[in-house]
Scaffold this motif. Structure first.
Motif, PDB file in Angstrom:
ATOM      1  N   SER A 137      -8.907  11.170  88.206  1.00  0.00           N
ATOM      2  CA  SER A 137      -8.719  12.069  88.957  1.00  0.00           C
ATOM      3  C   SER A 137      -9.013  12.152  90.249  1.00  0.00           C
ATOM      4  N   ASP A 138      -9.844  11.290  90.568  1.00  0.00           N
ATOM      5  CA  ASP A 138     -10.362  10.942  91.994  1.00  0.00           C
ATOM      6  C   ASP A 138      -9.095  10.156  92.787  1.00  0.00           C
ATOM      7  N   THR A 173      -1.604  13.794  95.854  1.00  0.00           N
ATOM      8  CA  THR A 173      -1.076  15.247  95.843  1.00  0.00           C
ATOM      9  C   THR A 173      -0.166  14.993  96.993  1.00  0.00           C
ATOM     10  N   TRP A 186      -6.104   8.387 104.202  1.00  0.00           N
ATOM     11  CA  TRP A 186      -5.366   9.079 105.064  1.00  0.00           C
ATOM     12  C   TRP A 186      -4.327  10.083 104.591  1.00  0.00           C
ATOM     13  N   THR A 187      -4.243  11.269 105.121  1.00  0.00           N
ATOM     14  CA  THR A 187      -3.273  12.410 104.765  1.00  0.00           C
ATOM     15  C   THR A 187      -2.047  11.945 105.854  1.00  0.00           C
ATOM     16  N   PRO A 212      -9.392  10.246 106.234  1.00  0.00           N
ATOM     17  CA  PRO A 212      -9.972  10.832 105.076  1.00  0.00           C
ATOM     18  C   PRO A 212     -11.229  11.420 105.368  1.00  0.00           C
ATOM     19  N   LEU A 213     -11.828  12.523 104.942  1.00  0.00           N
ATOM     20  CA  LEU A 213     -13.218  12.919 105.165  1.00  0.00           C
ATOM     21  C   LEU A 213     -14.293  11.797 104.798  1.00  0.00           C
ATOM     22  N   LEU A 268      -7.723  19.550  99.430  1.00  0.00           N
ATOM     23  CA  LEU A 268      -7.494  19.061  97.898  1.00  0.00           C
ATOM     24  C   LEU A 268      -8.187  19.714  96.926  1.00  0.00           C
ATOM     25  N   TYR A 293     -11.216  15.539 114.672  1.00  0.00           N
ATOM     26  CA  TYR A 293     -11.120  14.210 114.852  1.00  0.00           C
ATOM     27  C   TYR A 293     -10.231  14.420 116.409  1.00  0.00           C
ATOM     28  N   ALA A 338      -1.465  13.461 100.384  1.00  0.00           N
ATOM     29  CA  ALA A 338      -2.937  13.503 100.597  1.00  0.00           C
ATOM     30  C   ALA A 338      -3.595  12.952  99.319  1.00  0.00           C
ATOM     31  N   SER A 339      -4.870  12.335  99.398  1.00  0.00           N
ATOM     32  CA  SER A 339      -5.615  11.659  98.374  1.00  0.00           C
ATOM     33  C   SER A 339      -7.054  11.822  98.979  1.00  0.00           C
ATOM     34  N   ARG A 340      -7.850  11.966  97.943  1.00  0.00           N
ATOM     35  CA  ARG A 340      -9.456  11.804  98.178  1.00  0.00           C
ATOM     36  C   ARG A 340      -9.710  10.071  98.779  1.00  0.00           C
TER      37      ARG A 340
END
Lengths: 138, 138
Positions: free
Chosen positions: B13-14, B18, B81-82, B131-132, A132, A20, B76-78
């Protein structure tokens, strides 16, 4: 009996490394447009034509919120640590960044041994974030 | 005809958020052990007993590489944005952090409107990372 599952993912997209590049970054005293971050993105895309492998994705981002340390990039990949780097020269750092990202992509977890990291990555690290946990992980 | 796929993932869980807490952070002039970061982790776990929902995972991490701005956390979270935050007080910031993380978990993308963010998150932001992309995304 079916073949055993391969140990590595058969989907190469899982192994893609994303670089990025903050396109909002600007350097004090420089003309506003094109911004230093946008110029770094162009330089990286040019250099990647010669040096980057197929598993690299270069993506411009509007602000990585590291405004005091331009130029800024982040390196991320599923299952690997994410690294954020700042203080990068918009004109001269493209090849060094791609070399560092290449080393990152060769690791299983994203952690390149300290001595192997480019000097710019050692001095410019802004933060790192663990991968993650997968939903099935403990 | 099979039922159409649901628009949102059926796997809760998605949606887990975290909160990474750097346990290596230490504050100048303070006793070495327990380090400020380790104390913040304890304070967060205590406070989470009262305030955190089931979708929050709090994880201690050895060094987020933000050593000049202790204490430091990352959220962070799937698919979101982190965010990385620094300059957090090890004793007094736990509830504020959990409130900010709660707001984050209520957004689809992790971007909490500026005015709604806790003051500590506005001043302490170190970096943010997109996010990825999912393997199927363009």
């Amino acid at each position: 009996m079916p073949d055993p599952l391969p140990e590595t993912s058969p989907d190469p997209s899982d192994d893609t490394v994303t670089l990025y590049v903050c396109t909002t970054c600007r350097v004090a005293g420089e003309a506003d447009e094109p911004r230093a971050g946008a110029r770094l993105l162009d330089a990286l895309r040019d250099a990647a034509g010669d040096h980057a492998g197929p598993g690299l994705r270069i993506e411009g981002v509007e602000c990585l919120s590291v405004c005091k340390r331009p130029c800024t990039v982040a390196v991320a990949s599923r299952g690997r640590w994410t690294y954020v780097y700042g203080d990068l020269d918009p004109a001269d750092s493209a090849r060094t960044i791609l070399e560092g990202v290449g080393l990152y992509g060769q690791t299983p977890d994203g952690i390149v041994p300290w001595k192997a990291r480019p000097q710019e990555f050692r001095k410019g690290v802004v933060a790192r974030i663990p991968p993650l946990a997968t939903p099935d992980a403990p």
